[in-house]
Design a protein around this motif. Structure first.
Motif, PDB file in Angstrom:
ATOM      1  N   ASP A   1      10.708 -36.124   8.454  1.00  0.00           N
ATOM      2  CA  ASP A   1      11.447 -36.805   9.525  1.00  0.00           C
ATOM      3  C   ASP A   1      10.936 -36.504  10.944  1.00  0.00           C
ATOM      4  OD1 ASP A   1      13.173 -38.243   7.944  1.00  0.00           O
ATOM      5  OD2 ASP A   1      14.698 -36.677   7.864  1.00  0.00           O
ATOM      6  N   LEU A   2       9.809 -35.766  11.075  1.00  0.00           N
ATOM      7  CA  LEU A   2       9.351 -35.404  12.423  1.00  0.00           C
ATOM      8  C   LEU A   2       7.941 -35.885  12.751  1.00  0.00           C
ATOM      9  CD1 LEU A   2      10.671 -31.723  12.562  1.00  0.00           C
ATOM     10  CD2 LEU A   2      11.775 -33.765  13.447  1.00  0.00           C
ATOM     11  N   ASN A   3       7.015 -35.695  11.858  1.00  0.00           N
ATOM     12  CA  ASN A   3       5.614 -36.001  12.144  1.00  0.00           C
ATOM     13  C   ASN A   3       5.428 -37.482  12.487  1.00  0.00           C
ATOM     14  OD1 ASN A   3       2.861 -35.521  12.408  1.00  0.00           O
ATOM     15  ND2 ASN A   3       2.453 -36.036  10.296  1.00  0.00           N
ATOM     16  N   GLY A   4       4.853 -37.731  13.686  1.00  0.00           N
ATOM     17  CA  GLY A   4       4.623 -39.106  14.134  1.00  0.00           C
ATOM     18  C   GLY A   4       5.870 -39.832  14.604  1.00  0.00           C
ATOM     19  N   LYS A   5       6.977 -39.108  14.705  1.00  0.00           N
ATOM     20  CA  LYS A   5       8.262 -39.726  15.079  1.00  0.00           C
ATOM     21  C   LYS A   5       8.638 -39.392  16.525  1.00  0.00           C
ATOM     22  CE  LYS A   5       9.680 -40.925  10.719  1.00  0.00           C
ATOM     23  NZ  LYS A   5       8.499 -40.635   9.919  1.00  0.00           N
ATOM     24  N   VAL A   6       9.566 -40.203  17.077  1.00  0.00           N
ATOM     25  CA  VAL A   6      10.179 -39.884  18.370  1.00  0.00           C
ATOM     26  C   VAL A   6      11.433 -39.050  18.067  1.00  0.00           C
ATOM     27  CG1 VAL A   6      11.273 -40.782  20.455  1.00  0.00           C
ATOM     28  CG2 VAL A   6       9.318 -41.983  19.448  1.00  0.00           C
ATOM     29  N   VAL A   7      11.466 -37.844  18.617  1.00  0.00           N
ATOM     30  CA  VAL A   7      12.538 -36.892  18.317  1.00  0.00           C
ATOM     31  C   VAL A   7      13.286 -36.544  19.601  1.00  0.00           C
ATOM     32  CG1 VAL A   7      13.056 -34.563  17.437  1.00  0.00           C
ATOM     33  CG2 VAL A   7      11.225 -35.915  16.389  1.00  0.00           C
ATOM     34  N   ALA A   8      14.618 -36.515  19.521  1.00  0.00           N
ATOM     35  CA  ALA A   8      15.432 -36.082  20.671  1.00  0.00           C
ATOM     36  C   ALA A   8      16.167 -34.804  20.298  1.00  0.00           C
ATOM     37  CB  ALA A   8      16.427 -37.170  21.055  1.00  0.00           C
ATOM     38  N   ASP A   9      16.144 -33.833  21.210  1.00  0.00           N
ATOM     39  CA  ASP A   9      16.859 -32.563  21.043  1.00  0.00           C
ATOM     40  C   ASP A   9      18.046 -32.600  22.005  1.00  0.00           C
ATOM     41  OD1 ASP A   9      17.743 -29.940  20.991  1.00  0.00           O
ATOM     42  OD2 ASP A   9      15.816 -29.042  21.538  1.00  0.00           O
ATOM     43  N   PHE A  10      19.241 -32.795  21.444  1.00  0.00           N
ATOM     44  CA  PHE A  10      20.463 -32.901  22.261  1.00  0.00           C
ATOM     45  C   PHE A  10      21.033 -31.510  22.555  1.00  0.00           C
ATOM     46  CE2 PHE A  10      22.050 -37.466  21.048  1.00  0.00           C
ATOM     47  CZ  PHE A  10      20.926 -37.982  21.662  1.00  0.00           C
ATOM     48  N   GLY A  11      21.378 -31.277  23.845  1.00  0.00           N
ATOM     49  CA  GLY A  11      21.831 -29.942  24.237  1.00  0.00           C
ATOM     50  C   GLY A  11      20.686 -28.977  24.015  1.00  0.00           C
ATOM     51  N   CYS A  12      19.515 -29.360  24.537  1.00  0.00           N
ATOM     52  CA  CYS A  12      18.266 -28.668  24.156  1.00  0.00           C
ATOM     53  C   CYS A  12      18.191 -27.237  24.658  1.00  0.00           C
ATOM     54  CB  CYS A  12      17.053 -29.464  24.640  1.00  0.00           C
ATOM     55  SG  CYS A  12      16.886 -29.557  26.437  1.00  0.00           S
ATOM     56  N   GLY A  13      19.024 -26.881  25.667  1.00  0.00           N
ATOM     57  CA  GLY A  13      18.969 -25.508  26.169  1.00  0.00           C
ATOM     58  C   GLY A  13      17.562 -25.150  26.605  1.00  0.00           C
ATOM     59  N   CYS A  14      17.030 -24.073  26.038  1.00  0.00           N
ATOM     60  CA  CYS A  14      15.694 -23.598  26.422  1.00  0.00           C
ATOM     61  C   CYS A  14      14.570 -24.285  25.652  1.00  0.00           C
ATOM     62  CB  CYS A  14      15.621 -22.086  26.247  1.00  0.00           C
ATOM     63  SG  CYS A  14      16.902 -21.237  27.206  1.00  0.00           S
ATOM     64  N   GLY A  15      14.937 -25.320  24.900  1.00  0.00           N
ATOM     65  CA  GLY A  15      13.925 -26.196  24.302  1.00  0.00           C
ATOM     66  C   GLY A  15      13.449 -25.826  22.907  1.00  0.00           C
ATOM     67  N   THR A  16      14.118 -24.865  22.260  1.00  0.00           N
ATOM     68  CA  THR A  16      13.611 -24.333  20.984  1.00  0.00           C
ATOM     69  C   THR A  16      13.386 -25.401  19.921  1.00  0.00           C
ATOM     70  OG1 THR A  16      14.778 -22.263  21.459  1.00  0.00           O
ATOM     71  CG2 THR A  16      14.016 -22.585  19.198  1.00  0.00           C
ATOM     72  N   LEU A  17      14.402 -26.223  19.645  1.00  0.00           N
ATOM     73  CA  LEU A  17      14.277 -27.215  18.564  1.00  0.00           C
ATOM     74  C   LEU A  17      13.277 -28.315  18.917  1.00  0.00           C
ATOM     75  CD1 LEU A  17      18.009 -27.603  17.415  1.00  0.00           C
ATOM     76  CD2 LEU A  17      16.210 -26.273  16.312  1.00  0.00           C
ATOM     77  N   GLY A  18      13.289 -28.733  20.184  1.00  0.00           N
ATOM     78  CA  GLY A  18      12.354 -29.764  20.626  1.00  0.00           C
ATOM     79  C   GLY A  18      10.906 -29.290  20.546  1.00  0.00           C
ATOM     80  N   ILE A  19      10.670 -28.065  20.984  1.00  0.00           N
ATOM     81  CA  ILE A  19       9.321 -27.496  20.942  1.00  0.00           C
ATOM     82  C   ILE A  19       8.861 -27.339  19.494  1.00  0.00           C
ATOM     83  CG2 ILE A  19       8.026 -25.343  21.371  1.00  0.00           C
ATOM     84  CD1 ILE A  19       9.703 -25.189  24.043  1.00  0.00           C
ATOM     85  N   ALA A  20       9.757 -26.879  18.633  1.00  0.00           N
ATOM     86  CA  ALA A  20       9.422 -26.730  17.211  1.00  0.00           C
ATOM     87  C   ALA A  20       9.063 -28.083  16.603  1.00  0.00           C
ATOM     88  CB  ALA A  20      10.595 -26.105  16.460  1.00  0.00           C
ATOM     89  N   SER A  21       9.787 -29.138  17.008  1.00  0.00           N
ATOM     90  CA  SER A  21       9.492 -30.490  16.509  1.00  0.00           C
ATOM     91  C   SER A  21       8.086 -30.930  16.938  1.00  0.00           C
ATOM     92  CB  SER A  21      10.520 -31.492  17.045  1.00  0.00           C
ATOM     93  OG  SER A  21      11.821 -31.143  16.640  1.00  0.00           O
ATOM     94  N   ALA A  22       7.746 -30.645  18.194  1.00  0.00           N
ATOM     95  CA  ALA A  22       6.418 -30.995  18.697  1.00  0.00           C
ATOM     96  C   ALA A  22       5.326 -30.232  17.940  1.00  0.00           C
ATOM     97  CB  ALA A  22       6.329 -30.701  20.198  1.00  0.00           C
ATOM     98  N   LEU A  23       5.586 -28.964  17.658  1.00  0.00           N
ATOM     99  CA  LEU A  23       4.605 -28.148  16.929  1.00  0.00           C
ATOM    100  C   LEU A  23       4.367 -28.671  15.512  1.00  0.00           C
ATOM    101  CD1 LEU A  23       5.760 -24.567  18.051  1.00  0.00           C
ATOM    102  CD2 LEU A  23       3.616 -25.684  18.665  1.00  0.00           C
TER     103      LEU A  23
END
Length: 205
Positions: A46-68
């Motif tokens: 559900d992540l690779n090549g997808k547009v992902v939104a991290d809601f209430g991202c705080g310090c960005g942990t989940l969003g950064i992990a998705s990018a990685l």
């Protein structure tokens, strides 16, 4: 990327220097964050090549992990500008791109930007009743594909009922139960740390 490698990278991220209790700001620890993101990609793709939104991202942990793990474009949304500053530093440190938006989740407008997957660790709703459901409501409106979210195990029946009945999710499945480590951040915390049981949910809009 292997799970241990992802957890190691997330463990080096900056966290809240001055957390705000009214926003229920608790860091999403590397153990729980890496498992959420790793499962989303390696079990469901559900992540690779997808547009992902991290809601209430705080310090960005989940969003950064998705990018990685190969997300094509990652949007981080938070109401707290100081958190977004830290998220920006963290993203630069790991050389990933985050598109950061400062706004209250209830007022979110993405201007036609399509989102495939939402990942989030929303407030548990202990300070402001229903704030967890505000996040879930918006996530199910925005995501075209899936929503991954953490909610207290004690709210399991409520979350399922509201998601299916009121927010019209097609499915609401618990992938696993995890222990959320809450460190002693605020004055009213009596213990050094507390383990809270949380469910990792996968919703399909």
């Amino acid at each position: 990327m292997k799970l241990k490698q992802l957890e190691g990278l997330l463990g080096g991220l900056q966290q809240f220097s001055n957390p705000k209790v009214e926003l229920e700001q608790y860091p999403t620890g590397p153990h729980i964050a890496s498992r959420l993101i790793y499962t989303a990609e390696n079990t469901f793709g559900d992540l690779n090549g997808k547009v992902v939104a991290d809601f209430g991202c705080g310090c960005g942990t989940l969003g950064i992990a998705s990018a990685l793990l190969g997300a094509e474009h990652v949007i981080g949304v938070d109401v707290d500008p100081q958190s977004l500053d830290i998220a920006s530093i963290n993203a630069a440190e790991l050389e990933v791109d985050l598109d950061l938006i400062w706004c209250n989740i209830k007022n979110l407008e993405l201007g036609g930007q399509l989102v495939d997957t939402v990942v989030m660790n929303p407030p548990f709703g202990t300070r402001r009743k229903g704030s967890d459901m505000d996040f879930l409501s918006m996530a199910l409106k925005v995501a075209s594909h899936t929503v991954y979210s953490l909610h207290k195990t004690t709210t399991r029946e409520h979350v399922k009922k509201i998601a299916l009945r009121d927010f019209h999710a097609t499915s609401a499945d618990i992938l696993c139960e995890l222990r959320f480590d809450v460190p002693q951040l605020y004055k009213f915390h009596k213990k050094k740390e507390v383990d809270i049981a949380v469910d990792l949910w996968r919703f399909v809009p």
